[in-house]
Enzyme design. Structure first.
Site, PDB file in Angstrom:
ATOM      1  N   CYS A 129     115.013 113.169 -64.234  1.00 41.22           N
ATOM      2  CA  CYS A 129     114.903 114.527 -63.693  1.00 41.22           C
ATOM      3  C   CYS A 129     116.242 115.121 -63.274  1.00 41.22           C
ATOM      4  CB  CYS A 129     113.923 114.567 -62.525  1.00 41.22           C
ATOM      5  SG  CYS A 129     114.138 113.274 -61.311  1.00 41.22           S
ATOM      6  N   HIS A 255     116.073 119.319 -57.409  1.00 38.40           N
ATOM      7  CA  HIS A 255     117.286 118.485 -57.440  1.00 38.40           C
ATOM      8  C   HIS A 255     118.481 119.393 -57.734  1.00 38.40           C
ATOM      9  CE1 HIS A 255     115.009 114.915 -57.107  1.00 38.40           C
ATOM     10  NE2 HIS A 255     115.208 114.371 -58.294  1.00 38.40           N
TER      11      HIS A 255
END
Ligand code: 2RA
Length: 350
Positions: A129, A255
């Site tokens: 990710c 993120h």
């Protein structure tokens, strides 16, 4: 006939986002089959407006399946992906297991979609990710200027470790709320948070933890090695220099990565903005004077990578510094896997 899709891990936090995407994106599928561990099977979940039963994970569950998307723990993927292939499915796996296998393509469609064609094991891997969010901004700059080196610092959300991470963060925030002295004296956050650290090695609320993933050799973390190894494979740059420090931050989802990128040729901030403005899956948010920055609170729930803080390095005309944020559950996991599955559907449909 339209291809049959299986969603393996349908009841998980990423599986939930997959069903949301399958219900909102242009529909290319025939039957959609939901599969989960025996523990989670038996429920019904809604996808494309219809209530579907969640079947237990068995070999027979893959009979008639053309494409199987997996978001399951590594050990489950390692065992069941080959079984799904043996029953005739092409697997798009979101686990770590197969990503660095030489005969498994590691695909981020906007960057290296052509790699999906070479899949002798019938398995395609979707990227980590943090890598997915970062590579969406780095790749168009590489295509323009020729990437030579990356120095990265990640700011990773709690949902990167699943629902347990989110629950732990919220529990800790509840414990620290209200006491304005917390965080100003040594040890008092640890004391307020107590022993329940959940999946993290230290308190996350009112803190940052410079660690993500598992122990790796020479003081590195598994997450930091992924940023190096997966970036090299996706970009096809076997000797790309990558140094990362992966940090967990008290964010639910989103993120972020601070990027220092060194190129073969001189770059300018305006040239970089132009390349990014025209890049797929990227939103430019770069106006510090107006308080506009790429941030998790804005990027969460959206598909693109948000990029900003673009400036040329002060001491190297071939280097750029910038900041990128992406939803680690969407492009970081569910969306990239769905996009890879859609590439396969298009191929099968030809
Ligand atoms: C994390 N990237 O954030 C890893 C796995 N999703 O924990």
């Amino acid at each position: 006939a339209r291809p049959t899709l299986a969603v393996v891990g349908a009841t998980g936090s990423v599986g939930t986002v997959m069903l949301d995407l399958l219900s909102s994106r242009r529909d290319v599928w025939g039957e959609i089959r939901l599969i989960a561990s025996a523990r989670s099977a038996g429920k019904s979940l809604t996808c494309r407006g219809e209530s579907l039963p969640v079947r237990p994970l068995t070999a027979e569950a893959f009979d008639g399946v053309d494409v199987a998307m997996f978001d399951v723990p590594d050990d489950v993927a390692a065992h069941w992906a080959p079984i799904a292939v043996s029953r005739g499915a092409v697997v798009v796996d979101n686990s770590t297991v197969f990503r660095m296998e030489p005969d498994v393509p590691l695909v981020v469609p906007e960057v290296n979609r052509e790699a999906i064609a070479y899949r002798p094991r019938g398995i395609v891997s979707s990227a980590n990710c943090t890598v997915a969010a970062m590579i969406m901004a780095v790749a168009p700059l590489h295509f323009e200027y020729g990437l030579r080196e990356l120095v990265l610092a990640s700011y990773q959300a709690a949902s990167g470790v699943g629902q347990i991470g989110v629950d732990t963060l919220h529990d800790q925030l509840t414990k620290v709320a209200g006491d304005r002295l917390l965080g100003s004296r040594p040890g008092n956050v640890r004391q307020a948070v107590g022993d329940d650290l959940g999946p993290f090695p230290a308190p996350l609320a009112l803190n940052v933890v410079p660690w993500a993933g598992q122990l790796a050799p020479l003081g590195w973390s598994s997450e930091e090695l992924k940023l190096r190894d997966e970036s090299r494979k996706i970009l096809g740059l076997a000797v790309l220099k990558v140094s990362s420090t992966c940090v967990r931050v008290p964010v639910v989802t989103g993120h972020s990565v601070a990027v220092h990128a060194v190129f073969a040729s001189e770059v300018t901030a305006d040239g970089a903005r132009e390349a990014l403005r025209n890049a797929p899956g990227v939103i430019l948010v770069d106006d510090p004077e107006a308080g506009e920055f790429p941030m998790p609170v804005d990027a969460v729930g959206t598909d693109p990578s948000w990029v900003g803080r673009i400036r040329r390095a002060m001491d190297d005309p071939r280097a750029l510094d910038f900041f990128v944020t992406g939803d680690n559950m969407r492009k970081g996991a569910a969306l990239n896997t769905v996009q890879c599955a859609e590439l396969l559907a298009a191929e099968l449909g030809r």
